[in-house]
Each structure stands twice: as structure tokens, then as C-alpha cells.
Enzyme design. Sequence first.
Site, PDB file in Angstrom:
ATOM      1  N   GLY A  23      48.336  12.046  78.188  1.00 18.15           N
ATOM      2  CA  GLY A  23      49.703  12.530  78.068  1.00 18.15           C
ATOM      3  C   GLY A  23      49.837  13.901  78.694  1.00 18.15           C
ATOM      4  O   GLY A  23      48.844  14.557  79.028  1.00 18.15           O
ATOM      5  N   ASP A  50      53.879  15.098  75.266  1.00 18.26           N
ATOM      6  CA  ASP A  50      53.624  15.700  73.964  1.00 18.26           C
ATOM      7  C   ASP A  50      54.327  17.051  73.873  1.00 18.26           C
ATOM      8  O   ASP A  50      54.107  17.931  74.702  1.00 18.26           O
ATOM      9  CB  ASP A  50      52.113  15.891  73.767  1.00 18.26           C
ATOM     10  CG  ASP A  50      51.785  16.498  72.411  1.00 18.26           C
ATOM     11  OD1 ASP A  50      51.527  15.735  71.469  1.00 18.26           O
ATOM     12  OD2 ASP A  50      51.790  17.748  72.298  1.00 18.26           O
ATOM     13  N   TYR A  55      57.321  24.694  70.327  1.00 20.58           N
ATOM     14  CA  TYR A  55      57.093  25.027  71.734  1.00 20.58           C
ATOM     15  C   TYR A  55      58.360  25.607  72.351  1.00 20.58           C
ATOM     16  O   TYR A  55      58.321  26.156  73.441  1.00 20.58           O
ATOM     17  CB  TYR A  55      56.644  23.793  72.520  1.00 20.58           C
ATOM     18  CG  TYR A  55      55.312  23.218  72.098  1.00 20.58           C
ATOM     19  CD1 TYR A  55      54.497  23.860  71.166  1.00 20.58           C
ATOM     20  CD2 TYR A  55      54.859  22.013  72.629  1.00 20.58           C
ATOM     21  CE1 TYR A  55      53.285  23.313  70.774  1.00 20.58           C
ATOM     22  CE2 TYR A  55      53.646  21.470  72.251  1.00 20.58           C
ATOM     23  CZ  TYR A  55      52.868  22.112  71.323  1.00 20.58           C
ATOM     24  OH  TYR A  55      51.666  21.568  70.938  1.00 20.58           O
ATOM     25  N   LYS A  84      56.610  17.367  66.835  1.00 23.85           N
ATOM     26  CA  LYS A  84      55.922  17.835  65.631  1.00 23.85           C
ATOM     27  C   LYS A  84      56.834  18.679  64.746  1.00 23.85           C
ATOM     28  O   LYS A  84      57.656  19.457  65.246  1.00 23.85           O
ATOM     29  CB  LYS A  84      54.692  18.660  66.012  1.00 23.85           C
ATOM     30  CG  LYS A  84      53.775  17.968  67.014  1.00 23.85           C
ATOM     31  CD  LYS A  84      52.625  18.861  67.441  1.00 23.85           C
ATOM     32  CE  LYS A  84      51.886  18.270  68.626  1.00 23.85           C
ATOM     33  NZ  LYS A  84      52.605  18.474  69.901  1.00 23.85           N
ATOM     34  N   HIS A 117      52.683  19.290  62.089  1.00 27.09           N
ATOM     35  CA  HIS A 117      51.973  20.105  63.073  1.00 27.09           C
ATOM     36  C   HIS A 117      50.771  20.846  62.489  1.00 27.09           C
ATOM     37  O   HIS A 117      49.753  21.015  63.160  1.00 27.09           O
ATOM     38  CB  HIS A 117      52.954  21.112  63.701  1.00 27.09           C
ATOM     39  CG  HIS A 117      52.535  21.608  65.045  1.00 27.09           C
ATOM     40  ND1 HIS A 117      53.419  22.173  65.934  1.00 27.09           N
ATOM     41  CD2 HIS A 117      51.339  21.624  65.678  1.00 27.09           C
ATOM     42  CE1 HIS A 117      52.781  22.520  67.040  1.00 27.09           C
ATOM     43  NE2 HIS A 117      51.516  22.205  66.900  1.00 27.09           N
ATOM     44  N   SER A 167      48.289  16.752  62.329  1.00 23.10           N
ATOM     45  CA  SER A 167      47.668  17.585  63.346  1.00 23.10           C
ATOM     46  C   SER A 167      46.966  18.748  62.655  1.00 23.10           C
ATOM     47  O   SER A 167      47.525  19.360  61.741  1.00 23.10           O
ATOM     48  CB  SER A 167      48.735  18.116  64.321  1.00 23.10           C
ATOM     49  OG  SER A 167      48.157  18.905  65.340  1.00 23.10           O
ATOM     50  N   ARG A 282      47.761  19.178  90.325  1.00 22.87           N
ATOM     51  CA  ARG A 282      46.897  19.037  89.148  1.00 22.87           C
ATOM     52  C   ARG A 282      47.392  17.918  88.238  1.00 22.87           C
ATOM     53  O   ARG A 282      46.587  17.232  87.596  1.00 22.87           O
ATOM     54  CB  ARG A 282      46.820  20.358  88.377  1.00 22.87           C
ATOM     55  CG  ARG A 282      46.025  21.425  89.122  1.00 22.87           C
ATOM     56  CD  ARG A 282      45.532  22.495  88.174  1.00 22.87           C
ATOM     57  NE  ARG A 282      45.016  23.642  88.922  1.00 22.87           N
ATOM     58  CZ  ARG A 282      45.670  24.772  89.119  1.00 22.87           C
ATOM     59  NH1 ARG A 282      46.892  24.914  88.633  1.00 22.87           N
ATOM     60  NH2 ARG A 282      45.129  25.758  89.793  1.00 22.87           N
TER      61      ARG A 282
END
Length: 334
Positions: A23, A50, A55, A84, A117, A167, A282
Site C-alpha cells: 500500500g 493508508d 496525518y 485510523k 491508531h 495499531s 520510487r
Amino acid sequence: MAAKLTPKSVITAAPAMRMPVIGLGTLQAKDEVIEKAIVDAVEAGYRHIDTAYNYYNEKAIGKALKALFDSGKIKREDLFITSKLPRTAMRPNLVQEYLGRCLRDLQLSYVDLYLIHHPVGFEPCEEAVPVDAEGNVRLDLTTDHVAMWKAMEAQVDAGRAKAIGISNFTIPQADRILKNARIPPAVNQVEFHLYFQQKELQAWSKKSGVHLTAYSTLGSPGMVATLKSQGKIDQNKELNPVSDPVVARIAKDHNKTPAQVLLRHILQLGAVVIPKSTNPERLKENLQVFDFELTDAEMSELNALDKGEQGRIFHLPSITKGYDKHPENPYPKL
């Protein structure tokens, strides 16, 4: 129709859940770059994204997803989206509200996977890390994992989440949930990389059926640099697996990059990986890990590089003052 979800391979982690084993991680991805990165990733073949409330980029991700869906390049059912619940919403009555915020920002009617989370709760507020006058985090000492899990299960019942998980939970914390769960956790997302291989958790995962998702698989060099600059990680502590000479040699033997070897290593250990990148090249390279396999001897060499707790990057009591005062603190003393 269901079989269309790919980037080469999927893992069955819960009833009716198929999860791509690679992911796109989105931690520390700013709004101005994440929209393009999401589009680039999907066009490169990613089908798993994800993210998390904390975030603070879910609105930008939602904008990118809507543009992709509107263009007809991909359908909602062809993507697997994880989000999360933040530490400031670790009360049962807040779970639906915060998942609702997530869905509004992402412009979705459901997420494929919703995680708690962290096992430690902070006082409910709009700040990510609320602190007192002395700089200590303001903890919510009422955190009740079993009660939280029942509220998470209600989100599956309502169709707002297809599956749920945890998590950064320890084995005893996860076992407590499993013992009381009607819907078992699909995954436990944890720090997991060459220098911190979570071997006890790997064994528990195979026994329990709760799959592992690995974050910081490449060692999170950006985050390490930030934490070192803040004095929260020893300047002399070497935590960059990408530059490990054993990894470099194995990469050369396979005509691959060190990052590809690190991802392949964790995949062969049975975990899902969510490397973060906003660089188009990448992004493509990180998907190119299905055309080679590490030998048993190479796996043994890489497994031997585990540093245990000394290899951990995210030791939150060292980063967040007062964190270790919570009864559910999952981190050992250093």
C-alpha cells in the site's frame, strides 16, 4: 468481479476482506504533493492507500480520489482505503463521529479498514497531542479497549467500515480484544523493519490469525532525521536499513535496489507493507518486488540483523513527555 483488486497479490485478513500486500503510506505527506502522489500511485498500480485522521491530509486525498473516480480511471471497489481513529477520540461515543469526519474528508461512503491508531488515549480535543503547562501530554485515563472495540464493531454493522483492526497494540492488549470480540481484528499495524522485526509478534500473528501490517519498512529516514534534530533519538544511533551493507550486497546480487530488498524481506515474512513516497519513480520501484525472491540463506542473513528493542524508532515515551503514565502504555522502558 471481486478478483479485480490487485497490485499483484492480496492477503485475506478477515472474512470478506481482501487486502493488497503493498500500500501507499501517506504520513508526513503535505497537501500540495499528496494529491499528485495519489494519482501517480494509482496509475502505477497501487490499489491500497493508508492514511489516518492525524496525518491531516485526508481532505487532499479525498480530492484526488474523487478526481480519479470522476475520470473513470478507477472505481471505488477497486481501491482499498485504510484510515485510523486518533488518540484524542479514544472513547466509544466518539468513534462514529471521527469515522464520519474521515469519510467526509475522503469523500467516501465507507473505508475498507478502520484502525484504532494507538492503545493510549489522550484527552478529547482538536489538538493532535494536547499538553499541560509543564509540557506533559494530557492523558485520557478512562481508555477501555473492550468498550472501544464494541463501538468499532458497530461501524462495521452500519457499513461505514468493511473491516476493523488495531495499531501499535501489544500481544496482551490484542488478546484482550480477541477474547471479547464479536468481529476479530483484521490486522495489527506496527513498526516493523529490518532492525525491528517484532519476532514475538510475528509468531503471535500466525497463531491468532490477526495479520501484521508493517510501517516504517524502509526505516523512515525523514522521521529519524526530524527526531534526531529534536534530540529525541541518539545522534549516534544507526537506524537506516537502506544503507546496511548486507542489504546492499543482496540488492546487487538481484539487480534490485536496497529498498526493494527491504520490502521483499518483510513481505516474505508474511506482513503487508505500506512504504511512503511521493516520488513517481520510487512509487513504481516499490511495486517491483514480485519478480524476484530472496533465498533461505538471504532471509536468514537479514533476519539476523534484527536489533530488537534497540532498533525501534518510534518509542513514544521518549518522544511525548508523560506518555508512559498511561496504564495502556505499550512501550517498554529503555
